[in-house]
Scaffold this motif. Structure first.
Motif, short mmCIF file in Angstrom:
data_model
loop_
_atom_site.label_atom_id
_atom_site.label_comp_id
_atom_site.label_asym_id
_atom_site.label_seq_id
_atom_site.Cartn_x
_atom_site.Cartn_y
_atom_site.Cartn_z
N SER A 71 0.70 -1.72 -0.53
CA SER A 71 -0.05 0.31 0.07
C SER A 71 0.79 0.99 -0.02
N SER A 116 -9.04 -1.40 1.38
CA SER A 116 -9.12 -0.12 1.41
C SER A 116 -8.27 0.54 2.66
N THR A 117 -7.50 1.23 2.88
CA THR A 117 -7.31 2.19 3.89
C THR A 117 -8.41 3.37 4.25
N SER A 150 -8.11 6.73 3.36
CA SER A 150 -8.67 7.29 2.57
C SER A 150 -8.90 6.89 1.24
N ARG A 151 -8.41 5.96 1.17
CA ARG A 151 -8.32 4.93 -0.24
C ARG A 151 -8.79 3.92 -0.51
N HIS A 207 -8.86 0.88 -3.42
CA HIS A 207 -7.71 -0.24 -4.63
C HIS A 207 -9.01 -1.50 -5.08
N LYS A 227 -4.38 -2.76 -11.83
CA LYS A 227 -5.06 -2.24 -10.64
C LYS A 227 -6.57 -1.57 -11.36
N LYS A 252 -16.48 6.98 -7.56
CA LYS A 252 -16.29 8.00 -5.95
C LYS A 252 -17.47 7.55 -4.99
N LEU A 297 -15.27 7.61 1.74
CA LEU A 297 -14.59 6.43 2.49
C LEU A 297 -14.58 6.92 3.87
#
Lengths: 684, 573
Positions: free
Chosen positions: B273, B294-295, B297-298, B300, B315, B321, B324
């Motif tokens: 990540s 997921s983190t 803020s993101r 994937h 990817k 959008k 999150l």
């Protein structure tokens, strides 16, 4: 058995670089600490070695032109080294000293033959003229005059040891030719020297006896040197020569008791003939090196060789006579041996102690057989005196056979004269000599007849070869004799003293003794009623069904060696009441043994749990049907059954726990290593 | 609603907390020296800040420093600087500090005087927490020890009270970085990866779950996901993911045997990540072709392609959008869609497109409009249903065919720790933190008969007394009555066809059963077939009807990666 173990080289002895520079070794002496030896070469140097490391720890040399004339020794008390160089110059130094020229020096007035160092007595200096001084005395006045004891003789050999706090120094001198202990006729002799100091200044002529004949099936060992390993073994370094073959040099260990060669090691590179022995290691030169060889020597006995040795814990049952050489021809053999003794005694050695101890001529030429024949009709007191003397002074090779003859003579006299019974004399002989049943077969029979239970006890404890029939007879006598009677006799109680309360018993028996007189038969009949009175409670409520004397006697029976097949038929003849009493005692012992975690009873010669169990099984085998029907045995058998069952359950549980623990351990081990594995898992 | 932040440069910033974020308000008086800790006075009028060698008190309204106290004023010839690691502002006006000299000190902030000083350790006291009543304090040190201080009367009945160090505890091997003081327990978290809850026995009325010391090493959530069809495992680490192919064997054996491997396990991909953020959740699809994580803020999504032995990973670009962070990700069993549990109580449905695309399909909102984040998801094998659990512990079931809210499972008073939908019956099996198990029929919108039986009979005492939650539930497609459950210390095959054990029966009876003959076994069988062979168990799942995958995480592996603890002299060493 004796065995030679692994060997290693301590140091080289070569002309270039080795110890002694090819000159050879003068001597090897123990060093200041265990595992250390002190080597003196035939030159100027002494070297200290750590044996296990094969490493020299230090070396000291005298100046050029000087020569060390006797082996360097260590004073064990001060950890100093003592050397004599150029016969008269004494040097004493410590480990840290390097230069011998700068250490303590004393010039003596006479030539030194040798310095002997005793582990707990301080060094003793022996002069060539036979004079002896302790080092301390000598150092007080080094120039003191030393007397000359031997004029035209030369000291050939000397040895020092301590006997009961007292240092003793022995030396042998040579007048004209050779006389040494390893004689040219390939034999080793034993010379006994009395150490009591007679006040009268007389010469004493010592007889020597053949200790060992160094021949093996035709080959003869020409010994060059030997050491005494223990009381039954000597090691001889020499060359073994069979007729028509080239002689081979070898190191041998011999058993003097059985006259056998125990082990040998060939030394193909040759040896200087010197042999030393310290701390279970032999040291000798082999080729151009000093070799160390370790050995093991276990006291051997025929009983051990044929299997049933009584109790391996008691070391004093070790030596037994070789009765294969005796048997029926007992007397004949002893006659022969006496002849050989007479022959050998021709070569005599004159030995003198420092005080010129005196010699008392003892012409022991009369053979035992002859003597016994002569005494056949002598009066009892004369007879006993003569025999006593014979036993106490006899020092001959076939001594055991002689004792056998003596006892046979005594027993024969007992048989012919029913009133004659030399109880104490017999006891003394049996207690002090290593005898066997086969050596005096009638002894126990007579003792049984006379109900001499103490002698029977000693015989049972000492003889390795009692026939089962006699063992049974002893058992029967022991069981039948009343406790009251036993009270009055001396019996060795050491096997019971630790687990039966004697005091309590004494009190109770005193009330018994009040009964006026006794009748063995009557006593026996009354036994069952008395048992309950006489018994003593153990911690968990079990009674000892017999008094301590009887227990001690029974223990002697339990201790004796036997073979089931031969004992069982006799045991079946045991009266039922006695069998129950014996079983009761065995049960008591079994419970007692099981009280302790190690299942052993305290005390000397106390029975082991295996002996108890074996006898219990044997007794039940012999008397089971009778026991089942006997009402008084019922409770005992039931108790025994319960107890054994409880024990079986307990041990089975212990086994289960052990198995579980093992399984846990297995699982634990299995689990550790893998990071990825595919396993089979069953869920039910 | 105000947030204060102390900075390395010595400034203290005040932020306003607004919906969806924070808003800077102003700076307080700035002085030299790092700010390491802050504490509000309960009346919110003052802030105490710990710094190097000093503590400061700010007036919030004026922003001025009203007091500055040198903590080393009393110490002669100090060589090292003293760091105030933690600070607490009591309503009485007392400021409590803990510092790198191992001291816990009590200050009168107005006078600037030291009231009391207790040296508890030769190394630093790192953390400090005060009970709500302000009569008890817990501190944590860098040696792993925690101490309790209590405000006690000097004499029995006396009004004068003093702080007394009462209880020392040693539950950690490393720095105790954080402590908390609940009304009944001291809670400490250490660098040794342990969270310890130590109950205060004097506050305990009876024996029970709360009265026992608890240690937690693993988070109560799944860090492993399994691609059952492709036989892959995805491991979630804090900064990366690892995809492994399982090894295999072609042999069989008896119970307990270890079989030889014909294929070794294979490390296929490591997915790192970017950035400092920790991975919050991750998932691999059953076929192994999709990986999502997921983190904070993101979010994937990756498409993984397997050609022979080679693996390529791509990817997925242009993700829709979403709000999150995502708290939970779940692929549908046919790998056609991805469910994303959002922070605001909604569940997004994304449609996965070949060869590597994705589009937003629908967002489910809970009918109550709860703003609590969804933290657990379960989807049905037939693609009909998805169940979501929010922070309010409500379980909503949504219909995927018509994108409608289907029903809500009756509320229960405990947190849901795991849930799953049975592939055949569409029964939702729910495990709660009090170890209760429920089975709820989604089509019938009611608890099943078996679930009612369980509630009537009650679960076995030994089962209810376990202290680690069920973190994963799986099913055996070939035997509908089997439910596979696991926690850290055991896994259990729950056979609904067998009777429930009563309290007199042995719950963990597998080893007993194995020793019994076949006939005797039948009478002893009960529904809970428990295996404790694998510990600590991070993950267990059923690959096929006779193949289970277990992931153990040995504590030793974690401990070896820890920094060395502070060496303390022990007697005799």
């Amino acid at each position: 058995m004796a065995a030679l173990c692994e060997s290693f080289t301590l140091c080289g002895l070569g002309p270039s670089g080795g110890v002694g520079l090819g000159g050879g070794l003068l001597a090897l002496e123990p060093g200041p600490d265990p595992d250390h030896v002190l080597l003196t070469d035939r030159g100027r140097t002494a070297t200290l070695f750590k044996v296990s490391d094969q490493k020299p720890l230090g070396g000291w040399s005298v100046k050029h032109g000087q020569i060390i004339t006797c082996p360097v020794v260590c004073n064990f008390e001060t950890h100093e080294y003592i050397a004599v160089h150029d016969d008269k110059v004494l040097r004493i130094w410590k480990n840290k000293d390097i230069n011998l020229d700068k250490v303590f020096k004393a010039t003596l007035s006479a030539d030194v033959y040798r310095v002997h160092s005793l582990p707990n007595g301080g060094p003793v200096v022996l002069f060539k003229g036979g004079g002896v001084r302790t080092l301390d005395v000598l150092l007080e006045a080094p120039q003191q005059e030393i007397e000359n004891i031997i004029s035209d003789e030369v000291i050939k050999w000397s040895e020092a040891f301590t006997e009961g706090q007292q240092p003793v120094l022995i030396f042998a001198t040579e007048k004209h030719h050779h006389i040494s202990l390893t004689d040219s006729n390939d034999s080793v002799y034993k010379v006994l020297i009395p150490l009591q100091q007679n006040t009268e200044e007389e010469e004493q002529i010592l007889s020597k006896s053949l200790l060992l004949n160094l021949s093996v099936s035709g080959s003869v060992l020409k010994g060059t040197s030997f050491v005494v390993v223990d009381k039954d073994h000597i090691a001889v370094l020499g060359s073994l020569a069979a007729s028509g073959e080239e002689s081979k040099e070898c190191l041998t260990i011999w058993n003097t008791k059985f006259q056998t060669l125990q082990t040998s090691k060939e030394l193909p590179l040759g040896t200087s003939g010197q042999l030393w022995c310290y701390e279970e290691k032999f040291f000798f030169t082999h080729g151009k090196v000093l070799t160390v060889i370790m050995y093991k020597c276990e006291t051997s006995s025929l009983a051990a060789a044929v299997g049933k040795l009584k109790d391996s814990q008691t070391p004093d049952v070790s030596s037994f006579v070789n009765w294969n050489t005796l048997g029926d021809e007992e007397l004949v053999v002893s006659f022969q041996s006496q002849q050989s003794v007479a022959l050998k005694s021709e070569s005599k050695m004159t030995l003198r102690s420092k005080r010129n101890t005196v010699a008392e001529v003892q012409p022991d030429t009369l053979s035992v057989g002859q003597l016994l024949l002569n005494l056949k009709d002598a009066s009892t007191s004369v007879f006993e005196d003569e025999l006593r003397q014979l036993v106490s002074t006899a020092q001959m090779p076939d001594f055991q056979a002689t004792i056998g003859c003596v006892i046979t003579a005594l027993i024969n006299r007992c048989k012919t004269n029913p009133k004659y019974y030399p109880r104490n004399f017999l006891l003394h002989i049996v207690q002090t000599r290593d005898l066997s049943y086969s050596l005096c077969p009638d002894l126990m029979a007579v003792a049984l007849e006379k109900k001499d239970v103490h002698l029977l006890q000693i015989c049972l404890q000492q003889f390795p070869d009692i026939p089962e029939e006699i063992t049974y007879a002893c058992l029967k006598v022991f069981l039948s004799i009343s406790e009251a009677y036993l009270q009055r006799i001396d019996v060795n109680l050491e096997s019971v003293i630790c687990y039966i309360d004697i005091e309590l018993n004494n009190k109770e028996v005193k009330t018994e003794i009040v009964e006026n007189g006794f009748n063995a038969e009557l006593e026996q009949d009354m036994r069952d009623t008395k048992i309950t009175k006489e018994t003593h409670r153990t911690a968990d409520g079990e009674f000892c069904p017999v008094g301590p004397q009887k227990a001690a006697l029974l223990n002697a029976v339990l201790h004796s060696a036997y073979s089931e097949t031969f004992l069982l038929p006799h045991l079946k003849n045991l009266p039922a009441q006695q069998a129950v009493l014996f079983l009761r005692y065995l049960y008591y012992l079994h419970v007692k043994c099981s009280e302790k975690i190690n299942t052993t009873l305290p005390g000397i010669r106390s029975p082991t749990i295996n002996q108890v169990m074996d006898w219990m099984c044997l007794l039940l085998d012999a008397h089971f049907t009778v026991m089942v029907m006997l009402p008084e045995a019922k409770e005992l058998l039931s108790n025994l059954h319960k107890f054994v069952r409880a024990q079986v359950r307990f041990y089975s549980e212990l086994n289960k726990i052990e198995a579980s623990l093992q399984e846990l351990q297995r699982l634990h081990h299995q689990k550790d290593p893998q990071t990825y594995s595919i396993e089979v898992l069953e869920l039910i | 609603t105000l947030l204060q932040i102390g900075c390395e440069d010595g400034s203290v910033k005040l932020f306003q907390v607004v919906p969806g974020g924070i808003q800077f308000e102003r700076n307080l008086d700035r002085r030299k020296g790092r700010i390491l800790c802050l504490s509000w006075h309960p009346s919110e009028t003052h802030i105490a800040a710990g710094s190097i060698d000093a503590l400061r008190v700010f007036d919030v309204s004026s922003g001025q420093t009203v007091q500055r106290i040198m903590v080393n004023y009393h110490v002669q010839k100090v060589q090292r600087e003293c760091i105030v690691w933690s600070i607490a502002f009591l309503s009485s006006g007392t400021v409590v500090t803990s510092d790198s000299f191992g001291r816990v000190q009590f200050w009168d902030w107005e006078r600037g005087t030291l009231l009391e000083s207790h040296t508890v350790s030769t190394s630093a006291v790192l953390s400090l927490a005060v009970s709500e009543k302000e009569d008890s304090i817990v501190v944590g040190t860098s040696t792993g020890a925690t101490y309790q201080f209590q405000l006690l009367p000097v004499k029995m009945g006396s009004l004068e009270k003093r702080w007394v160090r009462t209880k020392p505890f040693q539950h950690h091997t490393h720095d105790v970085r954080a402590v908390a003081h609940s009304s009944t327990a001291l809670i400490s978290g250490g660098l040794d990866a342990q969270l310890v809850i130590r109950p205060l026995m004097e506050k305990m009325q009876k024996k029970g779950y709360d009265a026992v010391l608890r240690k937690f090493t693993f988070p109560h959530r799944c860090l492993v996901s399994c691609a059952r069809k492709a036989r892959l495992l995805l491991f979630q680490f804090s900064q990366y993911l690892e995809l492994w192919r399982l090894g295999s064997t072609d042999e069989t054996g008896k119970d307990g045997e270890v079989l030889p491997l014909c294929r070794m396990p294979e490390h296929l991909v490591q997915l790192k990540s970017k950035g400092p953020e920790h991975i919050y959740c991750s998932c691999v699809s059953l076929c192994g072709s999709w990986i999502a994580y997921s983190t904070a803020s993101r979010f994937h999504l990756y498409r993984v392609q397997y050609e022979g032995d080679s693996v390529s990973i791509k990817k997925v670009p242009k993700l829709p959008k979403l709000l999150l962070p995502a708290y939970q990700l779940q692929f549908s069993s046919d790998s056609s869609s991805l469910f994303v549990a959002s922070a605001r109580g909604s569940v997004h449905v994304l449609q996965l497109l070949e060869p590597g695309g994705c589009k937003h399909l629908h967002t489910f909102q809970p009918p109550s409009g709860s703003p609590e984040a969804v933290y657990l998801l379960a989807s049905s094998a037939d693609g009909h249903w998805v169940a979501a659990v929010g922070g309010d512990w409500a379980i909503h079931v949504y219909n995927l065919k018509c994108f409608k809210h289907h029903c809500t499972v009756p509320m229960y008073s405990c947190a849901v720790t795991a849930l799953a939908i049975h592939p055949v019956t569409n029964n939702l099996v729910i495990a709660y933190s009090d170890q209760q198990l429920f089975e709820f029929s989604i089509p019938k919108k009611q608890y099943t008969a078996w679930s009612r039986t369980v509630q009537n009979c009650g679960l076995h005492k030994a089962w209810l007394e376990r202290d680690s939650p069920i973190t994963h539930i799986a099913f055996n497609p070939k035997n509908p009555s089997h439910i596979l459950l696991h926690d850290i210390y055991m896994f259990c095959v729950l056979d609904k066809s067998l009777p429930l054990p009563d309290n007199s029966a042995l719950l963990m009876n597998q080893s007993t059963l194995k020793q019994l003959p076949e006939t005797a076994r039948q009478r002893q069988l009960h529904a809970f077939k428990i295996c404790k062979k694998f510990q600590p168990l991070l993950f267990a799942d059923l690959l096929d009807e006779n193949c289970l995958v277990m992931v153990e995480r040995p504590i030793m592996d974690i401990k070896t990666q820890l920094p060395l603890p502070i060496q303390r002299k022990k007697f005799g060493t």
